[in-house]
Write an enzyme that holds these catalytic residues in place. Structure first.
Site, PDB file in Angstrom:
ATOM      1  N   GLY A  30       0.797  -1.215   0.000  1.00 32.75           N
ATOM      2  CA  GLY A  30       0.000   0.000   0.000  1.00 32.75           C
ATOM      3  C   GLY A  30       0.825   1.259   0.000  1.00 32.75           C
ATOM      4  CG  ASP A  31       2.270   2.797   3.590  1.00 36.24           C
ATOM      5  OD1 ASP A  31       2.425   1.555   3.602  1.00 36.24           O
ATOM      6  OD2 ASP A  31       2.203   3.476   4.627  1.00 36.24           O
ATOM      7  CD  GLU A  32       5.107  -2.288   3.322  1.00 34.47           C
ATOM      8  OE1 GLU A  32       5.117  -2.431   4.561  1.00 34.47           O
ATOM      9  OE2 GLU A  32       4.985  -3.248   2.532  1.00 34.47           O
TER      10      GLU A  32
END
Length: 311
Positions: free
Chosen positions: A231-233
């Protein structure tokens, strides 16, 4: 009515040649390898470039023809493959000598040709050479490969950011490690991204992820393999990194560039990132090991206050 037509073996052979040879081949050559001479037969009316009908210097004629009509990238190969020494060697080894090249047709433009040599009389070194137009097959195969390449690219691409996805990163990094053992892998975890999503909504959050992708591409360029694996990696793999200071420099610039991203002024938290760095081959020689170390170090950087990197 009874219609009777006289026929003989010569007439039958000519009919077979016209039907099964000329309709398929641009030409065929009866080559006397021992005397370096040939006779060319052709039924082609397409305007495709043809060699001389009768020639007493086959090797010189092939060189001249290649320079005149064969596309530049294939000229050297064609001259090499049509040399008598090469032809005879391949025929003695394999019984047939076949290769492909591009020929410029004055009407059709680029065409693809198959040239095939076979012995007619091995002891006398008499050879039959035929040239067949395979442009249609070539174009179909090229289109199929292009479609497969596009499908593979779609399968490896994160649709939101345009970076590689989890599977694409794994495959590309593994391939790069096989070529060069010295590298650095950066695991980038965004700070406060959940709060950003909660404050601004997922649509604005998606826009931020796209901006992060642009930052990674701008900061690491062609030297890096960039991907979004969660997701936010994000992950950045840097080829030919031999010193930790080099990896630190990239990590520092990424942190600073992410920190400069602008957000709507409605109380949303600032955006930053925590980065974990793993070095190859010190920390591992494969993607799975490197990502494990880098992920753990990104967590350590986040625990120490965020907006920093860690070895």
């Amino acid at each position: 009515y009874i219609f009777i037509r006289q026929t003989n073996e010569e007439h039958l052979l000519r009919s077979i040649i016209e039907l099964y040879v000329f309709n398929i081949c641009d030409y065929f050559i009866y080559l006397d390898a021992r005397n370096n001479s040939y006779v060319m037969f052709s039924g082609s009316t397409s305007g495709t470039p043809l060699p001389l009908e009768i020639c007493n210097d086959y090797e010189a004629a092939t060189i001249e023809y290649a320079h005149s009509f064969v596309v530049q990238e294939d000229q050297e190969m064609v001259i090499r493959e049509m040399q008598l020494e090469r032809v005879l060697d391949q025929l003695d080894r394999h019984g047939v000598h076949t290769f492909y090249c591009g020929v410029i047709d004055p009407v059709r433009g680029y065409t693809r040709k198959q040239l095939s040599y076979q012995y007619y009389d091995r002891d006398a070194q008499m050879i039959l050479l035929s040239r067949t137009d395979v442009t249609g097959i070539y174009l179909e195969e090229r289109a199929r490969k292009k479609e497969l390449k596009a499908a593979k690219l779609r399968a490896e691409t994160d649709t939101l950011t345009g970076l590689l996805n989890y599977g694409g990163v794994s495959r590309h990094v593994s391939a790069s490690l096989a070529e060069s053992a010295e590298a650095a892998l950066l695991f980038i975890d965004l700070d406060n991204f959940k709060q950003v999503n909660d404050c601004l909504g997922h649509q604005e959050g998606d826009q931020i992820l796209r901006k992060i992708a642009q930052v990674l591409q701008m900061q690491t360029g062609e030297r890096g393999i960039q991907g979004r694996i969660g997701g936010d990696e994000f992950v950045v793999f840097l080829r030919d990194i031999t010193a930790k200071e080099q990896a630190e420099g990239y990590a520092k610039r990424i942190c600073e560039a992410v920190g400069r991203l602008t957000l709507p002024e409605n109380g949303a938290p600032t955006i930053s990132c925590s980065i974990g760095i793993a070095m190859a081959p010190e920390d591992g020689k494969d993607y799975k090991t490197l990502i494990k170390h880098a992920d753990r170090r990104a967590y350590q950087a986040k625990a120490r206050g965020k907006n920093r990197f860690s070895f």
